[in-house]
Design a protein around this motif. Structure first.
Motif, PDB file in Angstrom:
ATOM      1  N   ILE A  33       0.708  -1.135   0.236  1.00 24.58           N
ATOM      2  CA  ILE A  33      -0.135  -0.095   0.065  1.00 24.58           C
ATOM      3  C   ILE A  33       0.981   1.241   0.144  1.00 24.58           C
ATOM      4  O   ILE A  33       1.763   1.290   0.840  1.00 24.58           O
ATOM      5  N   LEU A  34       0.539   2.192  -1.014  1.00 25.57           N
ATOM      6  CA  LEU A  34       1.383   3.383  -1.072  1.00 25.57           C
ATOM      7  C   LEU A  34       0.475   4.460  -0.519  1.00 25.57           C
ATOM      8  O   LEU A  34      -0.882   4.544  -0.897  1.00 25.57           O
ATOM      9  N   HIS A  35       0.937   5.400   0.290  1.00 24.57           N
ATOM     10  CA  HIS A  35       0.281   6.522   0.395  1.00 24.57           C
ATOM     11  C   HIS A  35       1.176   7.831   0.398  1.00 24.57           C
ATOM     12  O   HIS A  35       2.196   7.710   1.095  1.00 24.57           O
ATOM     13  N   VAL A  84       3.439   2.331   2.761  1.00 27.12           N
ATOM     14  CA  VAL A  84       2.945   2.114   4.427  1.00 27.12           C
ATOM     15  C   VAL A  84       2.614   0.779   4.768  1.00 27.12           C
ATOM     16  O   VAL A  84       2.444   0.874   6.101  1.00 27.12           O
ATOM     17  N   PHE A  85       2.409  -0.082   3.851  1.00 31.41           N
ATOM     18  CA  PHE A  85       2.207  -1.646   4.154  1.00 31.41           C
ATOM     19  C   PHE A  85       2.900  -2.393   3.248  1.00 31.41           C
ATOM     20  O   PHE A  85       2.822  -2.095   2.051  1.00 31.41           O
ATOM     21  N   ASP A  86       3.587  -3.468   3.739  1.00 34.54           N
ATOM     22  CA  ASP A  86       4.037  -4.613   2.680  1.00 34.54           C
ATOM     23  C   ASP A  86       4.100  -5.882   3.371  1.00 34.54           C
ATOM     24  O   ASP A  86       4.703  -6.223   4.394  1.00 34.54           O
ATOM     25  N   GLY A  87       3.111  -6.712   2.757  1.00 40.39           N
ATOM     26  CA  GLY A  87       2.986  -8.034   3.553  1.00 40.39           C
ATOM     27  C   GLY A  87       1.767  -8.908   2.976  1.00 40.39           C
ATOM     28  O   GLY A  87       1.195  -8.447   1.956  1.00 40.39           O
ATOM     29  N   ASP A  88       1.177  -9.724   3.914  1.00 46.25           N
ATOM     30  CA  ASP A  88       0.070 -10.517   3.440  1.00 46.25           C
ATOM     31  C   ASP A  88      -1.227  -9.935   3.790  1.00 46.25           C
ATOM     32  O   ASP A  88      -1.286  -9.033   4.494  1.00 46.25           O
ATOM     33  N   VAL A  89      -2.293 -10.737   3.235  1.00 44.07           N
ATOM     34  CA  VAL A  89      -3.720  -9.935   3.611  1.00 44.07           C
ATOM     35  C   VAL A  89      -4.132 -10.168   5.438  1.00 44.07           C
ATOM     36  O   VAL A  89      -4.564  -9.222   5.722  1.00 44.07           O
ATOM     37  N   PRO A  90      -3.544 -11.143   5.842  1.00 38.38           N
ATOM     38  CA  PRO A  90      -3.845 -11.571   7.367  1.00 38.38           C
ATOM     39  C   PRO A  90      -3.164 -10.601   8.012  1.00 38.38           C
ATOM     40  O   PRO A  90      -3.769  -9.892   9.024  1.00 38.38           O
ATOM     41  N   GLU A 142      -3.980  -4.846  10.938  1.00 40.86           N
ATOM     42  CA  GLU A 142      -3.602  -3.105  11.025  1.00 40.86           C
ATOM     43  C   GLU A 142      -4.797  -2.677  11.266  1.00 40.86           C
ATOM     44  O   GLU A 142      -4.807  -1.182  11.376  1.00 40.86           O
ATOM     45  N   SER A 143      -5.981  -3.134  11.264  1.00 41.02           N
ATOM     46  CA  SER A 143      -7.121  -2.496  11.295  1.00 41.02           C
ATOM     47  C   SER A 143      -7.605  -2.015  12.629  1.00 41.02           C
ATOM     48  O   SER A 143      -7.150  -2.346  13.952  1.00 41.02           O
ATOM     49  N   ARG A 189     -11.109  -1.460   6.955  1.00 42.37           N
ATOM     50  CA  ARG A 189     -10.629  -0.661   8.290  1.00 42.37           C
ATOM     51  C   ARG A 189      -9.068  -0.687   8.298  1.00 42.37           C
ATOM     52  O   ARG A 189      -8.455   0.682   8.579  1.00 42.37           O
ATOM     53  N   ALA A 190      -8.497  -1.784   7.840  1.00 35.39           N
ATOM     54  CA  ALA A 190      -6.851  -1.437   7.736  1.00 35.39           C
ATOM     55  C   ALA A 190      -6.224  -0.669   6.627  1.00 35.39           C
ATOM     56  O   ALA A 190      -5.541   0.141   7.100  1.00 35.39           O
ATOM     57  N   ILE A 191      -7.162  -0.734   5.609  1.00 38.36           N
ATOM     58  CA  ILE A 191      -6.554   0.245   4.481  1.00 38.36           C
ATOM     59  C   ILE A 191      -6.939   1.615   4.968  1.00 38.36           C
ATOM     60  O   ILE A 191      -5.963   2.529   4.742  1.00 38.36           O
ATOM     61  N   ALA A 192      -8.141   1.732   5.413  1.00 37.24           N
ATOM     62  CA  ALA A 192      -8.540   3.104   5.891  1.00 37.24           C
ATOM     63  C   ALA A 192      -7.376   3.476   7.001  1.00 37.24           C
ATOM     64  O   ALA A 192      -7.069   4.846   6.970  1.00 37.24           O
TER      65      ALA A 192
END
Length: 191
Positions: free
Chosen positions: A150-152, A157-163, A168-169, A181-184
């Motif tokens: 995820i780029l912001h 700002v995040f580099d990993g798997d879905v779980p 991060e939620s 919620r985690a992406i937000a």
């Protein structure tokens, strides 16, 4: 579109010395000639990628099969459904057998069945190549990704798997699922 201020990308074929490093790209809104057939369009794209004439027929046949469009090879592009047109866009991105496939919002505008079918097609293409999907659709992330970046503001700002991402939620962040919620949360969305 903003120009990048910094950064580099290196594309290597890995251990496959027979395969030249190449990028296949599907833009969010690909332009394809509506009066051409799927086959005609793919032959043209193969020519643009300088695939030798003696290899073009096989390349076109292979990508039509990979994208489940063999039966529609003689159909005019204007007659294709949204899902079929997206698959044809992926076929043109694959014609030169790239080591990396970049798909920009590949499922946007598709109905739920078409989205699921296209995600299955994309997943099957990931064998032997890197597939990067740029998307805002959370279910595409869950359905496709084994790694999420995820780029912001141009920063990772995040580099990993879905779980791990779901972990991060923030329960107070907007969204209906932990993934939303985690992406937000990572994007700094206001509550």
């Amino acid at each position: 579109m903003e120009k990048p201020m910094a950064g580099t990308v290196t594309l290597q074929a890995g251990g496959d010395t027979e395969r030249a490093p190449a990028l296949g790209y599907l833009p969010q809104e690909p332009e394809m000639p509506p009066g051409a057939t799927c086959e005609e369009f793919l032959y043209y794209v193969a020519w643009v990628h300088e695939i030798p004439a003696k290899r073009r027929h096989e390349a076109v046949r292979e990508v039509l099969a990979q994208t489940n469009l063999t039966e529609r090879r003689t159909s005019k592009i204007r007659t294709l459904s949204g899902g079929m047109a997206r698959r044809l866009g992926i076929a043109q991105a694959l014609i030169h057998d790239p080591v990396m496939l970049l798909l920009d919002e590949p499922t946007v505008g598709l109905d739920p069945r078409q989205r699921i079918a296209l995600r299955e097609t994309i997943s099957s293409l990931a064998a032997g190549r890197v597939v990067i999907v740029s998307t805002h659709l959370v279910e595409d992330i869950r359905g496709l990704a084994d790694r999420v970046i995820i780029l912001h503001g141009g920063t990772v700002v995040f580099d990993g798997d879905v779980p791990t991402l779901e972990g991060e939620s923030d329960p107070e962040a907007p969204g209906d699922t932990d993934l939303e919620r985690a992406i937000a949360t990572l994007m700094g969305a206001p509550e």
